[in-house]
Design an enzyme around this catalytic site. Structure first.
Site, PDB file in Angstrom:
ATOM      1  N   LYS A 112      77.666  78.528  38.398  1.00 53.04           N
ATOM      2  CA  LYS A 112      77.687  77.274  39.168  1.00 53.04           C
ATOM      3  C   LYS A 112      77.919  77.523  40.651  1.00 53.04           C
ATOM      4  CE  LYS A 112      78.398  73.913  35.633  1.00 53.04           C
ATOM      5  NZ  LYS A 112      78.999  72.719  35.125  1.00 53.04           N
ATOM      6  N   LYS A 194      69.745  76.801  30.283  1.00 50.18           N
ATOM      7  CA  LYS A 194      70.226  75.760  29.372  1.00 50.18           C
ATOM      8  C   LYS A 194      69.922  74.359  29.925  1.00 50.18           C
ATOM      9  CE  LYS A 194      74.959  74.561  30.362  1.00 50.18           C
ATOM     10  NZ  LYS A 194      75.794  73.531  29.837  1.00 50.18           N
ATOM     11  N   LYS A 197      72.983  68.588  32.669  1.00 52.85           N
ATOM     12  CA  LYS A 197      73.040  67.271  33.306  1.00 52.85           C
ATOM     13  C   LYS A 197      72.784  67.340  34.793  1.00 52.85           C
ATOM     14  CE  LYS A 197      77.120  66.031  31.021  1.00 52.85           C
ATOM     15  NZ  LYS A 197      77.991  67.058  31.522  1.00 52.85           N
TER      16      LYS A 197
HETATM   17  N1  AQP Z   1      72.150  72.709  26.696  1.00 53.45           N
HETATM   18  C1  AQP Z   1      73.172  72.557  25.862  1.00 53.45           C
HETATM   19  N2  AQP Z   1      73.033  72.885  24.557  1.00 53.45           N
HETATM   20  C2  AQP Z   1      74.081  72.721  23.693  1.00 53.45           C
HETATM   21  N3  AQP Z   1      75.288  72.232  24.063  1.00 53.45           N
HETATM   22  C3  AQP Z   1      75.456  71.890  25.357  1.00 53.45           C
HETATM   23  N4  AQP Z   1      76.485  71.393  26.051  1.00 53.45           N
HETATM   24  C4  AQP Z   1      76.143  71.218  27.342  1.00 53.45           C
HETATM   25  N5  AQP Z   1      74.871  71.613  27.530  1.00 53.45           N
HETATM   26  C5  AQP Z   1      74.409  72.038  26.318  1.00 53.45           C
HETATM   27  C6  AQP Z   1      77.780  71.054  25.460  1.00 53.45           C
HETATM   28  O1  AQP Z   1      78.067  69.710  25.787  1.00 53.45           O
HETATM   29  C7  AQP Z   1      79.470  69.569  25.950  1.00 53.45           C
HETATM   30  C8  AQP Z   1      79.779  68.877  27.225  1.00 53.45           C
HETATM   31  O2  AQP Z   1      79.421  69.632  28.340  1.00 53.45           O
HETATM   32  P1  AQP Z   1      80.121  69.339  29.731  1.00 53.45           P
HETATM   33  O3  AQP Z   1      79.769  68.002  30.193  1.00 53.45           O
HETATM   34  O4  AQP Z   1      81.568  69.609  29.649  1.00 53.45           O
HETATM   35  O5  AQP Z   1      79.578  70.366  30.721  1.00 53.45           O
HETATM   36  P2  AQP Z   1      78.539  71.464  30.632  1.00 53.45           P
HETATM   37  O6  AQP Z   1      78.758  72.378  29.497  1.00 53.45           O
HETATM   38  O7  AQP Z   1      78.544  72.117  31.988  1.00 53.45           O
HETATM   39  O8  AQP Z   1      77.239  70.578  30.358  1.00 53.45           O
HETATM   40  P3  AQP Z   1      76.048  70.220  31.250  1.00 53.45           P
HETATM   41  O9  AQP Z   1      75.256  69.205  30.538  1.00 53.45           O
HETATM   42  O10 AQP Z   1      75.337  71.440  31.685  1.00 53.45           O
HETATM   43  O11 AQP Z   1      76.698  69.506  32.482  1.00 53.45           O
HETATM   44  P4  AQP Z   1      76.759  69.899  33.989  1.00 53.45           P
HETATM   45  O12 AQP Z   1      75.326  70.128  34.392  1.00 53.45           O
HETATM   46  O13 AQP Z   1      77.368  68.701  34.624  1.00 53.45           O
HETATM   47  O14 AQP Z   1      77.595  71.106  34.125  1.00 53.45           O
HETATM   48  C9  AQP Z   1      80.080  70.965  25.874  1.00 53.45           C
HETATM   49  O15 AQP Z   1      80.603  71.144  24.563  1.00 53.45           O
HETATM   50  C10 AQP Z   1      78.905  71.865  26.089  1.00 53.45           C
HETATM   51  O16 AQP Z   1      79.075  73.105  25.441  1.00 53.45           O
END
Ligand code: AQP
Length: 327
Positions: A112, A194, A197
């Site tokens: 990040k 991956k 969001k």
């Molecule tokens: N691509 C993914 N496949 C499977 N699981 C996923 N998770 C996130 N992306 C995937 C799981 O969703 C939960 C919540 O995630 P988070 O909001 O805490 O942050 P993150 O892991 O950083 O998810 P994002 O969507 O990528 O958000 P941003 O872009 O804001 O950082 C977790 O259990 C994660 O494992």
């Protein structure tokens, strides 16, 4: 005694099918088996810039999506992280015993922060300690997450162990609960990354609240490869990702899916996947609309959730403060 589960999602953008298949759907599946605490982790979200009004709205949106996906706020504790101050307090206490070197090793921070290491917030670096506090405050045995979060759960164990060693038995050591399939759903337009969001590309993620048209547009344009034949080959990243989503939503086995698509091409697979995703998300979107039509109900659920979460977390925080000599 039921085992305890803690998990959460950041309100940092639109929730996508990766969040659903990697996390929320698994929470719903095991809801009856465990004592659950599900948090909207808005304090994690502010480790990167957020527009206050958008953050406020997204926080409610995520809570409503939890419920629309099947989290029952009577059975599980559902609350907003910043409504329970113990999370902030314990983070500061754990900061005092967490070496910088442990945080330096976190791959999520490296990904990040990228080239911007010097300009990203201190909070982004400290993100895993806040996550450790979330989990340890509730004596969670299990943390259901996607595979991107397993390193943070390991770190949580290390921090808990160090605290217990220094100040006496206080925290339970949690374990990650990661499903083999769906633990990492990849971006549709760049299937070696991956689904995320906060990605800048709007074509990478199918959002849980996407219209059928948007779902169609994104899936039909998903990146695949020039090879022929529909098979679960992990080296064919784009195809493997589409088939994984198909498998998780259809409940069919890999063999069944491969024989179903024998002699067919990508266009056929994508068309069927569009229908499957649209139909799977339809009931979630309908329930979401009902919940959002009653904003007071949602506020009441979150107020009650914060009360329940405060009772549990305040007791643990008090114990940790006593052991640390802070009371
Ligand atoms: N691509 C993914 N496949 C499977 N699981 C996923 N998770 C996130 N992306 C995937 C799981 O969703 C939960 C919540 O995630 P988070 O909001 O805490 O942050 P993150 O892991 O950083 O998810 P994002 O969507 O990528 O958000 P941003 O872009 O804001 O950082 C977790 O259990 C994660 O494992």
């Amino acid at each position: 005694m039921k085992k305890k589960v803690f998990s959460g999602v950041q309100p940092s953008g639109n929730l996508h099918i990766g969040n659903y298949l990697g996390a929320i759907r698994n929470w719903v599946e095991v809801q009856g088996q465990y004592e659950n605490v599900f948090c909207v982790v808005n304090a994690h979200a502010i480790t990167v810039p957020q527009e206050p009004a958008v953050l406020h709205a997204k926080t409610r949106e995520v809570a409503a999506i939890y419920m629309a996906c099947g989290i029952d706020p009577e059975e599980s504790v559902v609350f907003v992280q910043s409504h329970v101050p113990a999370h902030f307090e314990l983070t500061w206490m754990l900061n005092g015993i967490t070496p910088m070197g442990w945080l330096n090793r976190m791959t999520q921070f490296k990904e990040k922060a990228g080239e911007e290491r010097e300009s990203v917030s201190t909070g982004l670096f400290d993100y895993p300690v806040l996550m450790a506090s979330d989990i340890l405050l509730y004596d969670a045995d299990l943390v259901p997450v996607g595979s991107d979060q397993t390193q943070h759960i390991e770190l949580t164990r290390d921090i808990a162990q160090r605290f217990n060693y220094l100040f006496g038995d206080t925290f339970k050591l949690p374990q990650a609960l990661v499903r083999e399939t769906g633990a990492r759903i990849m971006a549709l337009d760049e299937p070696t990354k991956k689904m995320s969001k906060s990605s800048e590309s709007p074509m990478g993620a199918v959002d849980l609240l996407d219209t059928p048209d948007a779902i169609k547009r994104k899936i039909m344009r998903a990146v695949t490869d020039p090879l022929r034949g529909i098979a679960f080959d992990p080296e064919r990243h784009g195809l493997f990702n589409l088939l994984t989503i198909y498998q998780l939503l259809s409940g069919s086995s890999r063999d069944q899916i491969e024989s179903h698509f024998e002699g067919k091409g990508y266009a056929e697979l994508k068309r069927e996947l569009v229908d499957l995703v649209v139909e799977s998300l339809r009931p979630i979107q309908e329930r979401y609309a009902q919940i959002m039509a009653e904003p007071q109900y949602l506020e009441d659920v979150l107020a009650r959730g914060a009360e329940r979460a405060s009772v549990i977390s305040e007791a643990k925080l008090r114990q940790a403060k006593e052991h640390m000599g802070l009371l």
